[in-house]
Design a protein around this motif. Structure first.
Motif: not given
Lengths: 112, 116
Positions: B50, B39, B103-108, B35, B45, B91, B42-43, B37
């Motif tokens: 996909y 941001q 569960k989603l695992t995100f990068g930095k 995925f 997501m 992200f 304004s914050g 995303y």
């Protein structure tokens, strides 16, 4: 179409106090998640839930407690807030599909 | 355990140019989803695109495309014809399809700035 509602949007609390962040979804999605976002770390999973009364730890669960007595609500409690828990907290949900995730608007928590 | 790596903390691009945001992932599973995303300041997501691990073609959504190179375990986001409104944090995230936890695992993240 309210989607996911997080409350409060902003919260300032003192070290040692208990604080609860609320998350409410209107779609009856099975899966719900709590993430925290910190600069340089991206989003990290705190806890997740596959259904009512089923919860499990994520990557950074220490200092947090969750419950899910109803499908639509997934509150996150900081039992004794610490400054390191200053962060932006996101709640998310998924119906159980490959990519059907929805995120709340986030709660910015400051612990002083 | 799965891991997402975004090596570009910040990127700059001129308006109307294309930009590639890098993402590599690490998993031993054969079935997974990737995925991207956005941001904004304004914050919120915002889901962009996909790619499933078994999808043979690269995903595209308007000006966004995902350059999926399975053997290299990379899933770079390409934004064509950048606009000022594309300035945001981006992200990359991964979900393993095995099991039932979603569960989603995100990068930095990568902070993209589009210059006029």
């Amino acid at each position: 179409d309210a989607g996911i509602t997080q409350s409060p949007r902003y919260k300032i609390t003192e070290t040692g106090r208990q604080v609860t962040l609320m998350c409410h979804q209107t779609w009856s999605h099975s899966y719900m998640f709590w993430y925290r976002q910190d600069l340089g770390h991206g989003l990290r999973l705190i806890y997740y839930s596959a259904a009512a009364d089923i919860t499990d730890k994520g990557e950074v669960p220490d200092g947090y407690v969750v419950s899910r007595s109803k499908t639509e609500n997934f509150p996150l409690t900081l039992e004794s807030a610490t400054r390191s828990q200053t962060s932006v907290y996101f709640c998310a949900s998924n119906l159980g599909t490959e990519h059907g995730y929805t995120f709340g608007s986030g709660t910015r928590l400051t612990v002083v | 355990a799965q891991k997402i790596t975004q090596t570009q903390p910040g990127m700059f691009v001129q308006e109307k140019e294309a930009v590639t945001l890098d993402c590599t992932y690490d998993t031993s599973d054969q079935s997974y989803g990737l995925f991207w995303y956005k941001q904004p300041s304004s914050g919120e997501m915002i889901f962009l695109i996909y790619q499933g691990s078994y999808d043979e073609q690269n995903a595209t959504e308007g000006r966004y495309s995902l350059n999926f190179q399975k053997a290299r375990k990379s899933a770079n986001l390409v934004i064509s014809a950048s606009q000022l409104g594309d300035s945001a944090m981006y992200f990359c995230a991964m979900r393993l399809s095995g099991g039932s936890n979603y569960k989603l695992t995100f990068g930095k993240g990568t902070l993209l700035t589009v210059n006029p």
